[in-house]
Design a protein around this motif. Structure first.
Motif: not given
Length: 410
Positions: A128-130, A133-137, A168-173, A176-178
């Motif tokens: 999930v952390r990886l 990072t990919v989504l931020n890139w 379950d992970d608001k940051e990941l959600e 992903s939406k962005t």
């Protein structure tokens, strides 16, 4: 070491690399190799900065005239490095098929159904952390890159569709939406059409593309209905942004073959998302309101409902197949009406009369008809004196009966 110190050092390093722009490809290669082991770093600030540095590294990975090669790191190689590590993304729900789409999409052999080991939680959190990072890139890459997106980026879409609704992970959600909104509003290369469609089909039709040799699944039993809804919304946005690139006849027919079966999904939310998807593509002219399309939905809407209540064949939702098919036809006809909010197509009166025949059908068909007629009334109220000329006297009488609420005190 603390996150502030690591982030500050990475920020200084990024500033120095940015000043050199395209002149130091060897440094970009070396820096990328140094950052790969830290893509799943435990500190959020460090991961965010690594994602920003990755966007700097791939900023000048552009397509040169005449197909000449360049010395910059290849984005395709980085995607190939990341994809196998995303197989351990968390799976939600009791359905064991819910997460198989990711492993099947990246491996040649079908995945095996087996229980996770006891230490899978730590591996999942690292994955999930990886992916964060990919989504931020990707956010930085889609904003800063000098050319349209590389076709290889669309290989990550199935994972993003799934995580877009990961509560379950608001940051990941949120990431992903962005990311989906950024990709959907980006320019599309002609060679990116095929991987984009394959990514949508991977989510919407997994039985044909992934699981035909694994499990006796039907096309409509999707691993994640939320991922299907996200994929349909994404592709509708992508079509509006890249209309002429995606308007080829082969592409239109392929999209139509993909979306029409979703109207018969056992999941109500998928059927409604398919209705909204069709409405948007009809309204922008991507699909034409052809007689074959109307006949298809009228045939579904004419499905007879069994008077004897038997056991449902569609699982815990409780809908019989006949009711689902009938609702699919009504939703399709409703999308044909909603696609013309300020005008009436030639087939509009006949479609409304077909909907009127289902006003007393069981739920959720009845609600769909009433909402469609109420929406039609609201959008055509201002020019109704002109629009009503398209109807016959009998049709106007039937339509008036639908628009007027029943009076139980008469």
């Amino acid at each position: 070491k603390g996150s502030f110190k690591d982030t500050a050092q990475l920020y200084l390093l990024q500033g120095a690399v940015e000043q050199q722009e395209w002149r130091v490809p060897a440094l970009h290669h070396a820096l990328l190799q140094q950052l790969k082991p830290y893509l799943s770093h435990s500190y959020k600030l460090v991961r965010d900065r690594i994602g920003s540095i990755l966007s700097t590294i791939f900023l000048f990975e552009i397509k040169l005239p005449n197909g000449k090669s360049h010395l910059q790191p290849k984005l395709t190689d980085f995607i190939d490095f990341v994809l196998p590590q995303l197989e351990s993304l968390p799976k939600k729900g009791d359905d064991t098929i819910d997460g198989l789409v990711f492993k099947a999409a990246t491996t040649a052999n079908p995945p095996k159904l087996e229980n996770s080991p006891a230490d899978a939680k730590e591996e999942t959190e690292e994955t999930v952390r990886l992916f964060k990072t990919v989504l931020n890139w990707m956010l930085g890459h889609t904003k800063e890159h000098h050319q349209p997106l590389s076709p290889s980026i669309f290989r990550l879409l199935p994972y993003i569709f799934y995580c877009e609704s990961y509560d379950d992970d608001k940051e990941l959600e949120a990431l992903s939406k962005t990311a989906l909104s950024f990709i959907a509003t980006s320019s599309l290369l002609t060679e990116s059409v095929k991987p984009a469609l394959e990514a949508i089909e991977t989510v919407c039709t997994p039985a044909l593309t992934l699981f035909s040799r694994l499990l006796p699944l039907k096309v409509l039993q999707c691993p994640s209905w939320k991922a299907v809804c996200a994929a349909l919304k994404f592709f509708a946005d992508l079509v509006l942004r890249n209309f002429f690139v995606l308007r080829r006849d082969t592409c239109v027919s392929r999209v139509r073959e993909m979306v029409l079966p979703l109207f018969q999904s056992p999941r109500l939310e998928v059927r409604e998302s398919g209705c909204e998807f069709l409405r948007r593509l009809l309204q922008c002219g991507y699909f034409s309101l052809s007689s074959s399309l109307i006949d298809h939905f009228e045939q579904l809407a004419s499905t007879e409902l069994s008077k004897r209540k038997g056991k449902s064949t569609m699982g815990k939702n409780g809908f019989g197949k006949a009711l689902v098919d009938r609702h699919a036809g009504v939703l399709g006809l409703a999308s044909c009406i909603k696609a013309y909010p300020y005008s009436i197509p030639e087939a509009g009166p006949d479609i409304l009369m077909a909907l009127a025949d289902h006003v007393n059908d069981p739920a959720p068909i009845q609600e769909t008809v009433r909402k469609t007629v109420a929406n039609f009334k609201d959008t055509h109220r201002d020019d109704w004196e002109f629009h009503k000329k398209s109807f016959t006297e009998d049709q106007l009488a039937i339509l008036s009966g639908l628009l007027v609420s029943p009076n139980y005190y008469v």
